[in-house]
Design an enzyme around this catalytic site. Structure first.
Site, PDB file in Angstrom:
ATOM      1  N   ALA A  37     -16.409   4.383   4.085  1.00 29.11           N
ATOM      2  CA  ALA A  37     -15.509   5.535   4.097  1.00 29.11           C
ATOM      3  C   ALA A  37     -14.178   5.096   4.705  1.00 29.11           C
ATOM      4  O   ALA A  37     -13.664   4.035   4.378  1.00 29.11           O
ATOM      5  CB  ALA A  37     -16.151   6.679   4.869  1.00 29.11           C
ATOM      6  N   LYS A  94     -16.768   6.930  -4.532  1.00 28.88           N
ATOM      7  CA  LYS A  94     -16.838   6.095  -5.729  1.00 28.88           C
ATOM      8  C   LYS A  94     -17.503   4.748  -5.462  1.00 28.88           C
ATOM      9  O   LYS A  94     -18.409   4.331  -6.189  1.00 28.88           O
ATOM     10  CB  LYS A  94     -15.430   5.882  -6.290  1.00 28.88           C
ATOM     11  CG  LYS A  94     -14.751   7.148  -6.779  1.00 28.88           C
ATOM     12  CD  LYS A  94     -13.396   6.855  -7.386  1.00 28.88           C
ATOM     13  CE  LYS A  94     -12.399   6.354  -6.370  1.00 28.88           C
ATOM     14  NZ  LYS A  94     -11.048   6.128  -6.941  1.00 28.88           N
ATOM     15  N   LYS A  99       0.858  -1.182   0.000  1.00 31.07           N
ATOM     16  CA  LYS A  99       0.000   0.000   0.000  1.00 31.07           C
ATOM     17  C   LYS A  99       0.892   1.230   0.000  1.00 31.07           C
ATOM     18  O   LYS A  99       2.056   1.172   0.421  1.00 31.07           O
ATOM     19  CB  LYS A  99      -0.894   0.026   1.245  1.00 31.07           C
ATOM     20  CG  LYS A  99      -2.157   0.850   1.079  1.00 31.07           C
ATOM     21  CD  LYS A  99      -3.202   0.133   0.242  1.00 31.07           C
ATOM     22  CE  LYS A  99      -4.505   0.916   0.167  1.00 31.07           C
ATOM     23  NZ  LYS A  99      -5.554   0.173  -0.559  1.00 31.07           N
TER      24      LYS A  99
END
Length: 371
Positions: free
Chosen positions: A257, A203, A100
């Site tokens: 979120a 999104k 990541k």
């Protein structure tokens, strides 16, 4: 462009007397293969790339562009997220490891072509050990720019050879996971007549709302981003916009979120019977799942539920068609069903069952590699 590395101890150590490898959280308890700190003063770039594991293949994970409160918060996030990617890839059955990246800053004001180009050059220096993709604060257009300066990027627009935005496939995976959770909890996969609260209408949340409405669910939504909510209001007038989701009267709570919304406190007060969403690291600590289980709440392990986007970009690397990718994402329903079955059979938490599946695949790959 100046390439420099941040002094590691000054960024990540909570104890000034401890070395970075003795840090009493993720670097010690969840060892990573590599953590790289990048800075480009000219563009303002400050980025961290964490490679958790390359046992199953090169580490793949999105680039999160976010205004962290401080560098320590960014480090904690990238370490948690990269470890989650290792487990996500293992459970999804793709030949990739976990990594990541985070870029520290507000994408609304700090994101420039120069900064993205500088970041791409840093990714290139890792030689393919890390492959980047989109995440919170980055999109396919950004990845197109990144792709000008590195070979190690997926999720670009189809016009430049990529598979496009992964949000629809991520949402599809969450939707299939939610159906599997409904099947386990209520005996039917249908969400018709159920009230689902979507926390985060970016999104993925937006695409999930579309699927939920098509299945006959009643949807409540919230987001701190007014523009995201305005889009939902305009496109889905039947959705109720509320100030808070987690304490609302719901059948399903869908955190989509940022993570860590399920704390010791919220797990004791939440009214939903099923929790399934796209957010990573939904539990502040794994023990929170015990509270949910004791209250009869079904929680779907987050890295299993949100694996659709990873399956898409893994398919991009393998040259899979869009239809082949969609079929693989829909099979997340079966994966979640198997994890719930293992949880019940072995008398363990769903999170523990998912971890066991992932760790078994990683261990087998390591055994084969050793010969």
């Amino acid at each position: 462009m100046t390439l420099t590395a941040e002094p590691v101890n000054s960024v990540v150590s909570h104890d000034d007397t401890a070395g970075v490898f003795d840090r009493a959280d993720y670097l010690r308890d969840y060892p990573h293969e590599q953590v790289s700190f990048f800075q480009d003063p000219a563009s303002g770039l400050k980025a961290i790339v964490a490679i958790h594991s390359t046992t199953l293949g090169p580490a793949l994970g999105g680039t999160r562009f976010y205004p962290y409160s401080d560098e320590s918060a960014a480090v904690t996030d990238v370490l948690r997220l990269s470890r989650g990617m290792t487990y996500k890839a293992a459970v999804a059955g793709v030949d990739l490891g976990g990594g990541k990246a985070v870029i520290i800053g507000d994408p609304a004001t700090a994101k420039t072509d120069e900064l993205l180009g500088a970041y791409a050059k840093f990714v290139q220096t890792l030689g393919g050990r890390y492959i980047t993709a989109g995440d919170v604060g980055t999109n396919s257009n950004d990845l197109d720019i990144i792709g000008r300066n590195t070979d190690f990027v997926v999720g670009r627009n189809a016009t430049v050879g990529g598979s496009g935005d992964s949000a629809p496939m991520t949402a599809l995976g969450v939707f299939q996971s939610m159906r599997a959770a409904a099947q386990s909890h209520w005996g039917t996969p249908s969400l018709a007549g159920k009230t689902v609260g979507v926390e985060g209408t970016g999104k993925v949340g937006y695409e999930l709302i579309k699927l939920l409405l098509a299945d006959g669910a009643t949807v409540l939504a919230t987001d701190v981003n007014a523009a995201a909510l305005d889009r939902v209001k305009a496109d889905f007038p039947q959705v109720s916009i509320v100030d808070s989701i987690i304490d609302a009267d719901l059948d399903v709570y869908a955190p989509c979120a940022m993570g860590a919304t399920l704390t010791d406190t919220t797990a004791r007060s939440i009214k939903a019977e099923v929790v399934c969403g796209a957010a990573n690291n939904q539990l502040t600590v794994p023990e929170v799942e015990n509270i949910l289980r004791d209250r009869g709440i079904t929680w779907t392990p987050d890295y299993v539920a949100n694996g659709g986007g990873l399956i898409q970009v893994a398919g991009e690397l393998k040259g899979n068609s869009a239809e082949e990718v969609k079929l693989k994402v829909e099979k997340i329903f079966d994966t979640v069903t198997e994890i719930f079955a293992k949880s019940k059979k072995d008398g363990i938490l769903a999170g523990e069952a998912a971890d066991a599946v992932a760790e078994a695949r990683i261990a087998e790959a390591a055994r084969v590699a050793k010969g």
